[in-house]
Write an enzyme that holds these catalytic residues in place. Structure first.
Site, short mmCIF file in Angstrom:
data_model
loop_
_atom_site.label_atom_id
_atom_site.label_comp_id
_atom_site.label_asym_id
_atom_site.label_seq_id
_atom_site.Cartn_x
_atom_site.Cartn_y
_atom_site.Cartn_z
N ASP A 1 -5.94 -8.56 -0.99
CA ASP A 1 -4.61 -8.95 -1.43
C ASP A 1 -3.69 -9.32 -0.26
OD1 ASP A 1 -4.24 -6.48 -0.30
OD2 ASP A 1 -3.21 -5.58 -2.01
N GLU B 1 0.08 3.95 -10.87
CA GLU B 1 -0.65 3.49 -9.70
C GLU B 1 -2.16 3.62 -9.86
OE1 GLU B 1 0.58 2.59 -6.23
OE2 GLU B 1 2.17 1.90 -7.55
#
Length: 294
Positions: A27, A11
Site C-alpha cells: 500500500d 482494524e
C-alpha cells in the site's frame, strides 16, 4: 480498555491486541505491523523499534536491521529490501516478549491515544463514547495538522454550531460561545467524519476509494449512541465491520470472522505529524482518564 478494543474490531475484525501482526500490504507504506499498524515507510515502526531498544539495552533481534529501518523511516520509503527477516522477528517477539509488547503500547499512546485524549480534554468531553470516538478517529485520520486529521474534523464540526444546541446527555460543551449538548456535538462530529471518509481532502487519502469503504466505523458509533451507550462501564454494544451487533467487554475477545486489517490511515499520520503539532508527549493529561481499565 474498551475504547481500544472497539478500534481493534475495526482494524482487525476482533477485539484482541495483535502484537505479532506483520504483513506487506503493498500500500506504499512498507511493512505493516503490530497493534496500531506501524509501518516501516511512515516512521512509526522505527519508533517502536527504538523504544524496544531502550528496554533491551539496544542489543536484540532487530539490531542488525537498524540502519535499514532508519533509512526507510527517514526517506519515507516503502522498500522492503534488507528486511527479509523483519516479519519473522516481529511475529516471534510480538507473541511472547512483554518488552516488545510494552514498546508497542508506548508508541500507540504517544502517537495516537494521548493526543486524541488531549483533544477530548480541550473540548470538555466527559462521556466515554465521545472520548473513544476521538481515539478511533486519531488512529485512522491521524493526529497531525492535515485537512483530514482529527483536529481538522473537530474544527469542521465546531463550525456547524452558531447557537445553543440542547440535548439529553446531561453533559454540555462550550462551542464558539454556545452551549451544546455533548451527544448533539458527537453526532455532528460523526457526520463530519463520515463525509470526510467519503470525500477525503488530502490527495494521499483519496486513492482507491479505500476510506469510503470504512464508514462502518462511523455507523458503528451511531448505533452505540442510539442504544444509549454513553458510558461504557463494563461493556458496550456496537456494530462489527459487517454491520452485525456485538458486545465489547474488557478482557473478552469477540469470535467474529477476521477480516483484513483496515489500512486506511493517512500516509504520514504518524510521528512526523505528531511532533509538528504537539511536540514531546506530556507525562500528565489535563483530566483523569474515564475509560474502564483492563
Amino acid at each position: 480498555d474498551i475504547a481500544l478494543r472497539i478500534t481493534n474490531v475495526y482494524e482487525n475484525g476482533d477485539t484482541e491486541f495483535h502484537y505479532d501482526y506483520c504483513e506487506d500490504l503493498k500500500d506504499g507504506r512498507g511493512i505493516t505491523t503490530g497493534i496500531s499498524g506501524y509501518c516501516t515507510g511512515t516512521g512509526d515502526a522505527w519508533e517502536v523499534i527504538q523504544e524496544y531498544h531502550k528496554l533491551t539495552g539496544g542489543n536484540d533481534d532487530f539490531t542488525p536491521m537498524d540502519k535499514t529501518l532508519k533509512k526507510y523511516s527517514d526517506s519515507e520509503s516503502d522498500s522492503t529490501v534488507g528486511l527479509e527477516n523483519y516479519c519473522d522477528v516481529w511475529t516471534k517477539l510480538g507473541k511472547s516478549d512483554t518488552k516488545f509488547q510494552q514498546a508497542q503500547d508506548i508508541v500507540r499512546n504517544k502517537l495516537y491515544y494521548l493526543p486524541s485524549q488531549k483533544y477530548a480534554d480541550d473540548l470538555g468531553l466527559r462521556l466515554d463514547i465521545s472520548r473513544a470516538q476521538m481515539y478511533d478517529t486519531g488512529i485512522q485520520h491521524g493526529t497531525g495538522e492535515d485537512a483530514d486529521s482529527l483536529g481538522a474534523l473537530i474544527n469542521d464540526a465546531n463550525a456547524e454550531f452558531t447557537q445553543d444546541s440542547p440535548g439529553d446527555s446531561k453533559s454540555t460543551l462550550s462551542i464558539n460561545g454556545n452551549q451544546v449538548d455533548e451527544i448533539v456535538w458527537l453526532n455532528m462530529f460523526i457526520k463530519v467524519r463520515e463525509d470526510d471518509l467519503k470525500n477525503p481532502k488530502e490527495e494521499d487519502n483519496q486513492g482507491g476509494g479505500y476510506w469510503a469503504q470504512t464508514t462502518y466505523r462511523t455507523k458503528s458509533y451511531t448505533y452505540a449512541i442510539e442504544q444509549g451507550e454513553f458510558m461504557f462501564k463494563n461493556s458496550v454494544k456496537i456494530l462489527d465491520n459487517d454491520g452485525n451487533p456485538i458486545t465489547v467487554t474488557c478482557n473478552t475477545s469477540t469470535s467474529q470472522r477476521r477480516r483484513r486489517r483496515d489500512r486506511t490511515r493517512p500516509r504520514f499520520s504518524g510521528h512526523r505529524a505528531l511532533v509538528k503539532s504537539f511536540g514531546p508527549p506530556k507525562s500528565r493529561r489535563q483530566r483523569p482518564q474515564r475509560f474502564v481499565e483492563l
